[in-house]
Design a protein around this motif. Sequence first.
Motif, PDB file in Angstrom:
ATOM      1  N   VAL A  52       0.105   5.385  10.077  1.00  0.00           N
ATOM      2  CA  VAL A  52       0.082   4.595  11.299  1.00  0.00           C
ATOM      3  C   VAL A  52       0.963   3.354  11.268  1.00  0.00           C
ATOM      4  N   SER A  53       1.398   2.886  10.086  1.00  0.00           N
ATOM      5  CA  SER A  53       2.048   1.572  10.031  1.00  0.00           C
ATOM      6  C   SER A  53       3.528   1.657   9.677  1.00  0.00           C
ATOM      7  N   ASP A  54       4.267   0.637  10.119  1.00  0.00           N
ATOM      8  CA  ASP A  54       5.672   0.484   9.765  1.00  0.00           C
ATOM      9  C   ASP A  54       5.824  -0.370   8.514  1.00  0.00           C
ATOM     10  N   GLU A  55       4.947  -1.371   8.402  1.00  0.00           N
ATOM     11  CA  GLU A  55       4.979  -2.279   7.262  1.00  0.00           C
ATOM     12  C   GLU A  55       3.575  -2.419   6.695  1.00  0.00           C
ATOM     13  N   VAL A  56       3.500  -2.858   5.450  1.00  0.00           N
ATOM     14  CA  VAL A  56       2.199  -3.039   4.824  1.00  0.00           C
ATOM     15  C   VAL A  56       2.207  -4.356   4.058  1.00  0.00           C
ATOM     16  N   ALA A  57       1.076  -5.058   4.145  1.00  0.00           N
ATOM     17  CA  ALA A  57       0.844  -6.254   3.341  1.00  0.00           C
ATOM     18  C   ALA A  57      -0.412  -6.000   2.524  1.00  0.00           C
ATOM     19  N   VAL A  58      -0.298  -6.128   1.211  1.00  0.00           N
ATOM     20  CA  VAL A  58      -1.409  -5.840   0.306  1.00  0.00           C
ATOM     21  C   VAL A  58      -2.122  -7.147  -0.034  1.00  0.00           C
TER      22      VAL A  58
END
Length: 332
Positions: free
Chosen positions: A228-234
């Motif tokens: 679902v996402s274009d970018e990810v922040a962990v």
Amino acid sequence: MTTAPEAAPDAAGAGRPVLEATGLSVVHRTRSGPLHAVSDVDLALYPRRTLALVGESGSGKSSIAKALLRLPPPTAGTVTLDGTDLATLSPRALRALRPRVQMVFQDPLSSLNPHRRVRDLVAEPLDAHPDPARDREEVVTRQLEAVGLPPALFGDRRPHQLSGGQAQRVAIARALAAEPHVLIADEAVSALDVSAQATVLNLLRGLTEERGLAGLFISHDLGVVRAVSDEVAVLQLGRVCERGPTEAVLAAPAHPYTAALLAAVPEPGRPLRDTGLLPADPPSPLAPPSGCRFRTRCPLADARCATEVPEPREVAPGRTVACHRPLVGAAA
């Protein structure tokens, strides 16, 4: 009638973000002392793009979502929506802006009034913020059709007459009726079975692109995030330890914590991989470790990790990691 802003050329900041948070921190006061739920987090949401926040339970994901909505306001930091600093607004002005940011919650049935019909549930934003230029029935019909629930079949049903996936689609239709610029989905598919998850994920992805929405998707499920996402922040214990394009981060994580999360994802036909974490309990946000908050579980930690907070640094175009010893593969 408000419309969502035009799409930004890319997520690196070539266009203006719809919603931006800088230095966001959330500290809860408890009997045991201050609980550091979120510490110095920056994020930006762009039209037609979705940023995913991932991390273990207690990492601060939902606290960030609530802080963006000022429910309650963050302890520190700024949040701007369409260029307006929300902290500068009066309660009345803030209420007028609330329709622009909508949230879809984890449990669809508990987020819907069990005594109301579906058509009335979808119309709740219109009832809360009346607009003579918008026809109530037309809006309800359009939003229900957009989420694949024909009004003639579902309009008069009550929440207990819906499946979990149908109820979540009603919640999404209700959010869309407010004509938001930002859509926040907080564990929005974790309570659904696999087939319903796929339906809702495809719906969220399509609506984000079609309506120019800026999306924030909160999850602990990396497989869902990939879809679902274009970018990810962990997130790890309230801090962002790694961020970047979703496929790049998941293909070659730069932070040991991200690598451990990926190793814990089950794959059909093979045993779980060793996460590589040290045999220590996760630290408490009531007493986070000095320096790097991951160091008590990190197999790569050294003396520097105990004394110096790692600052985000670029390891590849569009990718940052807050680690003194990023994994070699991703950095290369």
